[in-house]
Motif scaffolding. Structure first.
Motif, PDB file in Angstrom:
ATOM      1  N   ASP A  27       0.627  -1.100   0.101  1.00  0.00           N
ATOM      2  CA  ASP A  27      -0.152   0.198  -0.105  1.00  0.00           C
ATOM      3  C   ASP A  27       0.850   1.303  -0.135  1.00  0.00           C
ATOM      4  N   VAL A  28       1.714   1.241   0.918  1.00  0.00           N
ATOM      5  CA  VAL A  28       2.757   2.349   1.021  1.00  0.00           C
ATOM      6  C   VAL A  28       3.354   2.582  -0.649  1.00  0.00           C
ATOM      7  N   LEU A  29       3.665   1.626  -1.201  1.00  0.00           N
ATOM      8  CA  LEU A  29       4.123   1.827  -2.723  1.00  0.00           C
ATOM      9  C   LEU A  29       3.218   2.415  -3.602  1.00  0.00           C
ATOM     10  N   GLN A  30       1.803   1.956  -3.334  1.00  0.00           N
ATOM     11  CA  GLN A  30       1.004   2.343  -4.265  1.00  0.00           C
ATOM     12  C   GLN A  30       0.586   3.923  -4.147  1.00  0.00           C
ATOM     13  N   CYS A  31       1.084   4.144  -3.015  1.00  0.00           N
ATOM     14  CA  CYS A  31       0.731   5.703  -2.471  1.00  0.00           C
ATOM     15  C   CYS A  31       1.745   6.517  -2.953  1.00  0.00           C
ATOM     16  N   VAL A  32       2.871   6.159  -3.474  1.00  0.00           N
ATOM     17  CA  VAL A  32       3.828   6.938  -4.076  1.00  0.00           C
ATOM     18  C   VAL A  32       3.521   7.922  -5.231  1.00  0.00           C
ATOM     19  N   PRO A  33       3.552   9.271  -5.099  1.00  0.00           N
ATOM     20  CA  PRO A  33       2.884   9.758  -6.305  1.00  0.00           C
ATOM     21  C   PRO A  33       3.849   9.897  -7.511  1.00  0.00           C
ATOM     22  N   ASN A  34       3.015  10.008  -8.622  1.00  0.00           N
ATOM     23  CA  ASN A  34       4.010  10.081  -9.987  1.00  0.00           C
ATOM     24  C   ASN A  34       4.702   8.868 -10.247  1.00  0.00           C
ATOM     25  N   HIS A  35       4.632   7.862  -9.816  1.00  0.00           N
ATOM     26  CA  HIS A  35       5.526   6.705 -10.070  1.00  0.00           C
ATOM     27  C   HIS A  35       4.666   5.410  -9.749  1.00  0.00           C
ATOM     28  N   LYS A  36       4.930   4.338 -10.665  1.00  0.00           N
ATOM     29  CA  LYS A  36       4.188   3.233 -10.605  1.00  0.00           C
ATOM     30  C   LYS A  36       5.012   2.001 -10.078  1.00  0.00           C
ATOM     31  N   TYR A  37       4.567   1.468  -8.903  1.00  0.00           N
ATOM     32  CA  TYR A  37       5.481   0.224  -8.579  1.00  0.00           C
ATOM     33  C   TYR A  37       4.513  -0.888  -8.659  1.00  0.00           C
ATOM     34  N   SER A  38       5.384  -1.907  -9.291  1.00  0.00           N
ATOM     35  CA  SER A  38       4.501  -3.037  -9.292  1.00  0.00           C
ATOM     36  C   SER A  38       5.162  -4.236  -8.366  1.00  0.00           C
ATOM     37  N   VAL A  39       4.388  -4.879  -7.538  1.00  0.00           N
ATOM     38  CA  VAL A  39       5.077  -5.495  -6.395  1.00  0.00           C
ATOM     39  C   VAL A  39       4.960  -6.996  -6.663  1.00  0.00           C
ATOM     40  N   VAL A  40       5.863  -7.825  -6.462  1.00  0.00           N
ATOM     41  CA  VAL A  40       5.780  -9.324  -6.488  1.00  0.00           C
ATOM     42  C   VAL A  40       6.103  -9.800  -5.059  1.00  0.00           C
ATOM     43  N   TRP A  41       5.351 -10.388  -4.424  1.00  0.00           N
ATOM     44  CA  TRP A  41       5.258 -11.018  -3.151  1.00  0.00           C
ATOM     45  C   TRP A  41       5.998 -12.498  -3.287  1.00  0.00           C
ATOM     46  N   ALA A  42       7.110 -12.578  -2.308  1.00  0.00           N
ATOM     47  CA  ALA A  42       7.679 -13.654  -1.987  1.00  0.00           C
ATOM     48  C   ALA A  42       7.581 -14.223  -0.795  1.00  0.00           C
ATOM     49  N   GLY A  43       6.771 -14.991  -0.201  1.00  0.00           N
ATOM     50  CA  GLY A  43       6.410 -15.267   1.183  1.00  0.00           C
ATOM     51  C   GLY A  43       7.665 -16.144   1.991  1.00  0.00           C
ATOM     52  N   SER A  44       8.367 -16.696   1.231  1.00  0.00           N
ATOM     53  CA  SER A  44       9.374 -17.652   1.986  1.00  0.00           C
ATOM     54  C   SER A  44      10.785 -17.318   1.247  1.00  0.00           C
ATOM     55  N   TYR A  45      11.782 -18.001   1.940  1.00  0.00           N
ATOM     56  CA  TYR A  45      13.245 -17.923   1.492  1.00  0.00           C
ATOM     57  C   TYR A  45      13.204 -18.240   0.163  1.00  0.00           C
ATOM     58  N   GLU A  46      12.847 -19.571   0.200  1.00  0.00           N
ATOM     59  CA  GLU A  46      13.028 -20.358  -1.204  1.00  0.00           C
ATOM     60  C   GLU A  46      12.094 -19.613  -2.532  1.00  0.00           C
ATOM     61  N   ARG A  47      10.900 -19.131  -1.943  1.00  0.00           N
ATOM     62  CA  ARG A  47      10.091 -18.326  -3.357  1.00  0.00           C
ATOM     63  C   ARG A  47      10.787 -17.208  -3.629  1.00  0.00           C
ATOM     64  N   ALA A  48      11.716 -16.417  -2.803  1.00  0.00           N
ATOM     65  CA  ALA A  48      12.312 -15.366  -2.975  1.00  0.00           C
ATOM     66  C   ALA A  48      13.510 -15.773  -4.071  1.00  0.00           C
ATOM     67  N   ALA A  49      14.096 -16.716  -3.536  1.00  0.00           N
ATOM     68  CA  ALA A  49      15.414 -17.234  -4.343  1.00  0.00           C
ATOM     69  C   ALA A  49      14.977 -17.578  -5.764  1.00  0.00           C
ATOM     70  N   PHE A  50      13.796 -18.196  -5.819  1.00  0.00           N
ATOM     71  CA  PHE A  50      13.314 -18.907  -7.109  1.00  0.00           C
ATOM     72  C   PHE A  50      12.843 -17.489  -7.856  1.00  0.00           C
ATOM     73  N   GLU A  51      12.082 -16.646  -7.308  1.00  0.00           N
ATOM     74  CA  GLU A  51      11.720 -15.484  -8.382  1.00  0.00           C
ATOM     75  C   GLU A  51      13.046 -14.708  -8.858  1.00  0.00           C
ATOM     76  N   LEU A  52      13.921 -14.728  -8.014  1.00  0.00           N
ATOM     77  CA  LEU A  52      15.462 -13.812  -8.610  1.00  0.00           C
ATOM     78  C   LEU A  52      15.792 -14.561  -9.647  1.00  0.00           C
ATOM     79  N   LEU A  53      15.887 -15.874  -9.675  1.00  0.00           N
ATOM     80  CA  LEU A  53      16.188 -16.570 -10.725  1.00  0.00           C
ATOM     81  C   LEU A  53      15.276 -16.622 -11.989  1.00  0.00           C
ATOM     82  N   GLU A  54      13.971 -16.449 -11.587  1.00  0.00           N
ATOM     83  CA  GLU A  54      13.061 -16.284 -12.779  1.00  0.00           C
ATOM     84  C   GLU A  54      12.841 -15.159 -13.838  1.00  0.00           C
ATOM     85  N   ARG A  55      13.251 -14.218 -12.752  1.00  0.00           N
ATOM     86  CA  ARG A  55      13.282 -12.703 -13.810  1.00  0.00           C
ATOM     87  C   ARG A  55      13.742 -11.706 -13.341  1.00  0.00           C
ATOM     88  N   PRO A  56      14.279 -10.718 -13.990  1.00  0.00           N
ATOM     89  CA  PRO A  56      15.136  -9.758 -13.452  1.00  0.00           C
ATOM     90  C   PRO A  56      14.238  -8.518 -12.625  1.00  0.00           C
TER      91      PRO A  56
END
Ligand code: ADP
Length: 758
Positions: A27-56
């Motif tokens: 929510d905080v990121l969505q409230c940033v004026p004049n810029h769009k943040y797209s957020v991907v959630w990684a709820g675990s250590y493994e998920r986060a590691a996987f995401e970094l491998l998947e895309r920049p």
């Protein structure tokens, strides 16, 4: 901001095991004026590691706690594998220890979840991305640089380096593929001695490096290692090649020098024996053969000497002398030596040596003589009409005195586009001239070498078809200048009347007159020359015979007989004393060619003596031999024979012209009314038989008496002469008494007994 999410969107990986906190931060990121943040959630250590491998991802926000593991662990591991993705640590509490640990783990920033606002988070993300980009560029620069680079912080500890630097320092990576700063530091210590880096060193791999050091103001310094292995090898190779080439050149030069030297010995034998042989009884034909041996031998010796000189210069063995010498004497010697060649071509040769120049100077007389001989020899060689003059004077350049030598001719000239080739070895402007003029193309090259060894300069000015002037300037060290110059203006008040024609001689006499305070008038030969002479009280007459022998003799007789001429001193310029023909003149008054310093000094001495003993009239007596009317043309190529004929026939009162070949004989017959032609049968380019046949076809030559001269002892010679149209035939060597008797007979037949008696 990522490629995948479009230009104006920043893709954020939010590593957070608490679902509520994820939404809060999103929510905080969505409230940033004049810029769009797209957020991907990684709820675990493994998920986060996987995401970094998947895309920049543009950035990762990492919670301090991720299940059983910590965010610090994650950042530290992810930074090793994805150093270009900046990571910001988020915590629930502010703790200075965590702050420090986050920095060490490689986090770009550290934020307290409870305190973040849209603006704060946005700024932190922007700074982190910007920093990561800079870092990525720096990494690319380092890894793509050909040089090895190590950056040191202020304490001298390595903080940044590239692979090339590690190679130069012979430092290996550890098992994990990284290198500790301390290892790089010890590599630096190994190549330096007493703490200083060497300017150049060899790595254990064999490469050679050059080091340079740049400072990073208030942060430390950057050491750069340049791999100069190729340059060093190329330089070594070049040095070796140059040394080999020099050795080969020396070997060639010393071979040439030895060969030339060896060749000179037998040549001296050949020439020496030819001289000895010439003093033994020889018939005419043998004498001519011997002459050919001598001339060919001398020319070969000249070439050998030139090659010897050049090879001496190349091998550095040419030494320039520094001795006292008199340039005036050199000029006199060289011009006297070359005068017969000029005479044979019917051209003038004269030399002016400025009296302002000290007579004695220091230098290398041998080389100056070689330069003079070469330049004057060439000038004569390439001149058919007019003449050659040598000028030696003193000039100043850059405030220093210089000896200037100029050799001018009125010859064929040199085209402008060929002039730069002149001083190259074996180079001739027109190679076809080699056949007519001879030469090797070495003379001027040698002159240039000598001149440059003497720290001088040589140049050429030329006008095609009008002549050339070669100018040499050399440093001048005069000896006894003041005493010499005091003599300079010794003819003040005198007028020199030169009877002759414009040309090198007149120019030289004019310059001498001007340099000594006198004036010069040029008067053309002719019967009324005395009328044109004007007042004579301070006049001295110089008669030049080049305008024609008969004119000269007539002039002398006329002046000797002139009533108003009794007190006028006069001088006669003749080729040799023998050439003075029918004139009996005091030796003092006879100036032999070539006209130069000596001739002029004679004039000065004579006139000075005369000034002190007024009225002494030079003795001139015409010989008792009456002048003849018969005009004789003597066609003969051999120069000594020409000289003998001129001396003997002029002595007998006849005027005689000489032609060196058949062409010249035909030309002269067309120009002058000759009474008889003495025609040598064997001549180069056109022989006497062919010339006679052609003369007979002309108006002037139809009935002209032509007498053939042959050295051949073959039967039928006389017959061949008569068949070619000659009137008679005489055998060589000529019996001069018989010839003079024959001419006397013709004189009385053509001009009558009265003429003979007059
Ligand atoms: P060479 O032995 O052939 O005379 P040089 O080096 O003395 O050799 O001269 C090179 C060439 O320069 C000559 O062959 C001739 O073509 C030209 N040259 C030299 N001096 C003169 C001159 N005074 N007039 C015209 N051409 C000249």
């Amino acid at each position: 901001m990522t490629q995948s999410a479009g230009q104006n969107e920043t893709v954020v990986l939010l590593v957070e095991d608490d679902r509520d906190d994820f939404f809060l931060t999103q929510d905080v990121l969505q409230c940033v004026p004049n810029h769009k943040y797209s957020v991907v959630w990684a709820g675990s250590y493994e998920r986060a590691a996987f995401e970094l491998l998947e895309r920049p991802y543009d950035v990762a926000l990492v919670d301090y706690r991720i299940g059983e593991r910590t965010g610090l662990e994650f950042i530290s591991e992810a930074q090793r594998r994805f150093p270009d993705t900046p990571m910001i640590l988020l915590t629930g509490v502010i703790d200075p220890h965590i702050d420090r640990a986050a920095e060490e783990a490689g986090a770009a920033d550290f934020l307290e979840k409870g305190a973040i606002t849209p603006e704060l988070l946005d700024r932190s993300i922007r700074y982190a991305i910007k920093h990561a980009r800079r870092r990525a560029i720096l990494d690319a620069v380092l890894s793509n640089s050909a040089a090895g680079i190590v950056a040191l912080d202020r304490s001298g500890a390595p903080v940044l380096w590239n692979k090339q630097a590690l190679r130069a320092l012979a430092v290996d990576c550890d098992a994990a593929g990284s290198v500790a700063s301390a290892v790089v530091s010890s590599g630096l210590t190994k190549i330096g001695s007493s703490g200083r880096l060497p300017a150049q060193f060899s790595a254990p791999s064999g490469e050679v490096y050059e080091t340079s050091i740049g400072t990073v103001p208030s942060h430390g310094e950057v050491i750069v290692f340049h791999d100069i292995t190729h340059r060093i090898r190329a330089e070594e190779l070049l040095r070796k090649s140059v040394a080999e080439a020099e050795a080969a050149n020396m070997a060639k030069s010393s071979f040439l020098a030895t060969m030339s030297h060896e060749l000179r010995t037998p040549m001296n034998g050949i020439l020496g024996m030819a001289r000895v042989l010439s003093n033994t009884p020889l018939d005419h034909e043998q004498g001519a053969y011997l002459d050919t041996i001598r001339v060919s031998g001398e020319s070969l010796l000249g070439i050998i000497n030139d090659v010897l000189d050049l090879s001496k210069i190349e091998s550095g063995h040419m030494e320039i002398e520094d001795v006292e010498y008199r340039v005036g004497d050199l000029a006199q010697e060289v011009t006297t030596l070359l005068a017969p060649t000029a005479r044979a071509k019917g051209i003038d040769l004269a030399a002016f040596v400025d009296p302002q120049l000290a007579s004695t100077m220091r230098g290398d007389p041998l080389r100056v003589r070689q330069i003079l001989t070469n330049l004057i020899g060439n000038a004569i060689k390439f001149t058919e009409d007019g003449g050659v003059s040598l000028w030696i004077d003193r000039v100043e350049s850059d405030g220093l005195p210089r000896l200037r030598i100029r050799v001018s001719d009125t010859g064929i000239g040199i085209p402008e586009n060929k002039r730069e080739r002149l001083f190259k070895r074996f180079s001739q402007v027109d190679t076809s001239t080699t056949r007519t003029h001879g030469g090797t193309g070495l003379g001027l090259a040698l002159c240039r070498e000598f001149v440059s060894l003497m720290n001088g300069q040589i140049d050429c000015e030329s006008a095609l078809g009008h002549g050339s002037t070669f100018v040499v300037t050399l440093p001048l060290v005069e000896v006894g200048a003041a005493a010499d110059r005091a003599r300079a203006r010794q003819l003040t008040g005198w007028r020199l009347a030169l009877i002759g024609r414009e040309g090198p001689l007149a120019n030289v006499v004019r310059s001498y007159a001007a340099s000594s305070g006198a004036t010069m008038d040029l008067l053309a030969c002719g019967p009324n020359v005395l009328n044109r002479l004007g007042p004579t009280s301070t006049t001295a007459i110089i008669i030049d015979c080049s305008a024609g022998q008969s004119n000269r003799d007539e002039m002398v007789r006329m002046i000797a007989a002139g009533p108003s001429m009794q007190s006028v001193p006069f001088f006669v310029i003749a080729d040799t004393v023998a050439d003075a023909g029918g004139i009996d003149i005091e030796p003092d008054l006879l100036l032999s060619r070539p006209f130069g310093q000596q001739s002029f000094e004679r004039i000065c001495n004579r006139l000075r003596r005369r000034s002190s003993t007024t009225g002494a009239r030079p003795a001139v007596v015409a010989k008792a031999i009456p002048p003849r009317h018969l005009r004789v043309l003597f066609a003969e190529d051999n120069e000594p024979n020409q000289r003998v004929a001129k001396a003997i026939l002029r002595g007998a009162g006849y005027s005689i012209d000489v032609a060196a070949n058949g062409h010249k004989a035909i030309e002269l017959v067309g120009q002058k009314p000759y009474d008889v032609v003495l025609m040598d049968v064997n001549m180069p380019s056109m022989d006497g038989l062919e010339a006679t046949q052609l003369i007979r076809q002309t108006d002037a030559g139809r009935v002209l008496p032509i007498i053939g001269l042959t050295a051949s002892v073959m039967d039928g010679d006389r017959q061949r002469c008569l068949e070619a149209g000659m009137n008679d035939h005489l055998a060589k060597p000529i019996d001069w008494d018989t010839l003079i008797a024959l001419l006397n007979r013709m004189e009385s037949e053509v001009y009558g007994a009265q003429a003979l008696a007059s």
